[in-house]
Scaffold this motif. Structure first.
Motif, PDB file in Angstrom:
ATOM      1  N   ALA A  54      39.011  51.935  43.372  1.00 18.24           N
ATOM      2  CA  ALA A  54      39.938  52.202  44.480  1.00 18.24           C
ATOM      3  C   ALA A  54      41.033  51.146  44.566  1.00 18.24           C
ATOM      4  CB  ALA A  54      39.169  52.266  45.793  1.00 18.24           C
ATOM      5  N   GLY A  55      40.764  49.965  43.996  1.00 17.37           N
ATOM      6  CA  GLY A  55      41.773  48.905  44.016  1.00 17.37           C
ATOM      7  C   GLY A  55      41.148  47.531  44.022  1.00 17.37           C
ATOM      8  N   SER A  56      41.295  46.828  42.913  1.00 23.58           N
ATOM      9  CA  SER A  56      40.654  45.514  42.778  1.00 23.58           C
ATOM     10  C   SER A  56      41.302  44.441  43.641  1.00 23.58           C
ATOM     11  CB  SER A  56      40.678  45.066  41.305  1.00 23.58           C
ATOM     12  OG  SER A  56      42.008  44.909  40.850  1.00 23.58           O
ATOM     13  N   GLN A  57      42.482  44.734  44.193  1.00 20.21           N
ATOM     14  CA  GLN A  57      43.164  43.769  45.045  1.00 20.21           C
ATOM     15  C   GLN A  57      42.918  44.031  46.524  1.00 20.21           C
ATOM     16  OE1 GLN A  57      44.664  41.047  43.754  1.00 20.21           O
ATOM     17  NE2 GLN A  57      43.889  41.886  41.830  1.00 20.21           N
ATOM     18  N   SER A  58      42.107  45.030  46.820  1.00 21.58           N
ATOM     19  CA  SER A  58      41.826  45.343  48.224  1.00 21.58           C
ATOM     20  C   SER A  58      40.959  44.258  48.847  1.00 21.58           C
ATOM     21  CB  SER A  58      41.121  46.698  48.331  1.00 21.58           C
ATOM     22  OG  SER A  58      39.796  46.617  47.827  1.00 21.58           O
ATOM     23  N   GLU A  59      41.120  44.051  50.139  1.00 23.15           N
ATOM     24  CA  GLU A  59      40.339  43.042  50.851  1.00 23.15           C
ATOM     25  C   GLU A  59      38.861  43.412  50.866  1.00 23.15           C
ATOM     26  OE1 GLU A  59      41.242  40.031  51.984  1.00 23.15           O
ATOM     27  OE2 GLU A  59      43.113  40.523  50.940  1.00 23.15           O
ATOM     28  N   LYS A  60      38.559  44.692  50.897  1.00 24.76           N
ATOM     29  CA  LYS A  60      37.163  45.126  50.936  1.00 24.76           C
ATOM     30  C   LYS A  60      36.448  44.753  49.645  1.00 24.76           C
ATOM     31  CE  LYS A  60      34.273  49.009  52.361  1.00 24.76           C
ATOM     32  NZ  LYS A  60      34.246  50.424  52.798  1.00 24.76           N
ATOM     33  N   PHE A  61      37.105  44.984  48.516  1.00 25.31           N
ATOM     34  CA  PHE A  61      36.510  44.613  47.229  1.00 25.31           C
ATOM     35  C   PHE A  61      36.280  43.110  47.166  1.00 25.31           C
ATOM     36  CE2 PHE A  61      37.138  43.117  42.819  1.00 25.31           C
ATOM     37  CZ  PHE A  61      36.077  43.773  42.206  1.00 25.31           C
ATOM     38  N   LYS A  62      37.267  42.342  47.586  1.00 26.43           N
ATOM     39  CA  LYS A  62      37.151  40.883  47.563  1.00 26.43           C
ATOM     40  C   LYS A  62      36.048  40.393  48.501  1.00 26.43           C
ATOM     41  CE  LYS A  62      42.017  40.152  46.351  1.00 26.43           C
ATOM     42  NZ  LYS A  62      43.321  39.607  46.797  1.00 26.43           N
ATOM     43  N   ASP A  63      35.915  41.051  49.656  1.00 24.46           N
ATOM     44  CA  ASP A  63      34.859  40.672  50.592  1.00 24.46           C
ATOM     45  C   ASP A  63      33.478  40.916  49.996  1.00 24.46           C
ATOM     46  OD1 ASP A  63      36.635  39.828  52.503  1.00 24.46           O
ATOM     47  OD2 ASP A  63      36.467  41.617  53.759  1.00 24.46           O
ATOM     48  N   TYR A  64      33.323  42.034  49.308  1.00 23.94           N
ATOM     49  CA  TYR A  64      32.039  42.338  48.670  1.00 23.94           C
ATOM     50  C   TYR A  64      31.710  41.293  47.603  1.00 23.94           C
ATOM     51  CZ  TYR A  64      30.694  46.862  50.681  1.00 23.94           C
ATOM     52  OH  TYR A  64      30.251  47.846  51.522  1.00 23.94           O
ATOM     53  N   VAL A  65      32.711  40.913  46.844  1.00 20.20           N
ATOM     54  CA  VAL A  65      32.506  39.891  45.807  1.00 20.20           C
ATOM     55  C   VAL A  65      32.097  38.566  46.444  1.00 20.20           C
ATOM     56  CG1 VAL A  65      33.639  38.510  44.018  1.00 20.20           C
ATOM     57  CG2 VAL A  65      34.065  40.968  44.144  1.00 20.20           C
ATOM     58  N   ASP A  66      32.780  38.187  47.511  1.00 22.98           N
ATOM     59  CA  ASP A  66      32.464  36.940  48.204  1.00 22.98           C
ATOM     60  C   ASP A  66      31.045  36.967  48.768  1.00 22.98           C
ATOM     61  OD1 ASP A  66      34.934  35.791  47.711  1.00 22.98           O
ATOM     62  OD2 ASP A  66      35.825  36.540  49.573  1.00 22.98           O
ATOM     63  N   LEU A  67      30.654  38.106  49.319  1.00 21.96           N
ATOM     64  CA  LEU A  67      29.314  38.230  49.894  1.00 21.96           C
ATOM     65  C   LEU A  67      28.237  38.161  48.817  1.00 21.96           C
ATOM     66  CD1 LEU A  67      29.926  40.982  52.597  1.00 21.96           C
ATOM     67  CD2 LEU A  67      29.372  38.586  52.995  1.00 21.96           C
ATOM     68  N   LEU A  68      28.497  38.776  47.689  1.00 19.77           N
ATOM     69  CA  LEU A  68      27.534  38.721  46.582  1.00 19.77           C
ATOM     70  C   LEU A  68      27.372  37.296  46.071  1.00 19.77           C
ATOM     71  CD1 LEU A  68      28.240  41.903  44.422  1.00 19.77           C
ATOM     72  CD2 LEU A  68      26.070  41.256  45.443  1.00 19.77           C
ATOM     73  N   TYR A  69      28.478  36.603  45.934  1.00 25.18           N
ATOM     74  CA  TYR A  69      28.417  35.211  45.478  1.00 25.18           C
ATOM     75  C   TYR A  69      27.691  34.353  46.511  1.00 25.18           C
ATOM     76  CZ  TYR A  69      29.898  30.579  43.918  1.00 25.18           C
ATOM     77  OH  TYR A  69      29.899  29.264  43.493  1.00 25.18           O
ATOM     78  N   GLY A  70      27.968  34.603  47.780  1.00 26.11           N
ATOM     79  CA  GLY A  70      27.290  33.869  48.843  1.00 26.11           C
ATOM     80  C   GLY A  70      25.792  34.109  48.822  1.00 26.11           C
TER      81      GLY A  70
END
Length: 218
Positions: A173-189
């Protein structure tokens, strides 16, 4: 004893596996333990600060190398494991863009993002490179004011977990979307917390979790 461990090793097992942590509970709940339990391999639990440094110095026992379950690849033998490894390699090629996007977002927080063949029920884990210090060693050295020495962090994702499918959809849907970035941050966390490492910004992490809960309830 180490002699008893080696005596009980299955014929196909070639290394002595160990896991380092602050206590039994933290070690037993490491995602990396799941596949070794499934294989029926014993794992040495290291709780004392000097334990991992000691095994690093010993290097091997009765020609069996010591192997951390949280460093490098496990390289498990067996037809099932080899088939899983091949399938993971094929999936990695098919999801090369997704893995690259995750790495680009996390930047120098991780040295690599890859699909895992060691995870079973867990969505993510954090391991260190085969060479260099481990994540546990990094924590111990930091407590001794040796904060410049850092482990090379590798983020591993479970391609068989439902959350990976969600990541794929968000990426498409878009790798620059805030939702995608939030999911990545949460997974790393999540990966940091599992390893006993604190998240860099607890408030931001909590806000993203809360935001995700609100979205899920809508």
């Amino acid at each position: 004893t180490l002699a008893e461990y080696v005596k009980r090793m299955p014929a196909e097992q070639t290394e002595i596996y160990y896991a380092a942590g602050k206590d039994r509970n933290s070690v037993e709940h490491l995602p990396q333990m799941e596949i070794l339990r499934e294989k029926g391999y014993e794992v040495l639990y290291l709780f004392d600060r000097v334990d991992e440094f000691t095994l690093e110095s010993l290097h091997e026992y009765q020609s069996k190398h010591f192997k951390s379950i949280s460093r490098g690849d496990l390289n498990l033998s067996g037809e099932k494991e080899q088939a899983a490894k091949k399938a993971t390699e094929e999936l990695s090629k098919a999801n090369e863009g997704l893995l690259k996007a995750i790495k680009e977002h996390l930047g120098d927080k991780v040295s690599e993002v890859k699909l895992s063949n060691r995870l079973k029920s867990s969505a993510v884990c954090l391991v260190s490179a085969e060479h260099g210090i481990s994540l546990q060693m990094e924590q111990i050295l930091a407590e001794m004011d040796q904060k410049l020495m850092r482990a090379s962090r590798i983020l591993e994702l479970n391609p068989n977990h439902p959350l990976f499918g969600t990541l794929q959809k968000l990426f498409e849907a878009g790798s620059q979307s805030e939702k995608f970035k939030d999911y990545v941050d949460l997974l790393y966390g999540q990966a940091l917390l599992i390893e006993g490492l604190g998240v860099e910004d607890p408030q931001a992490f909590a806000n993203k979790v809360a935001g995700l809960m609100v979205t899920a309830a809508e």
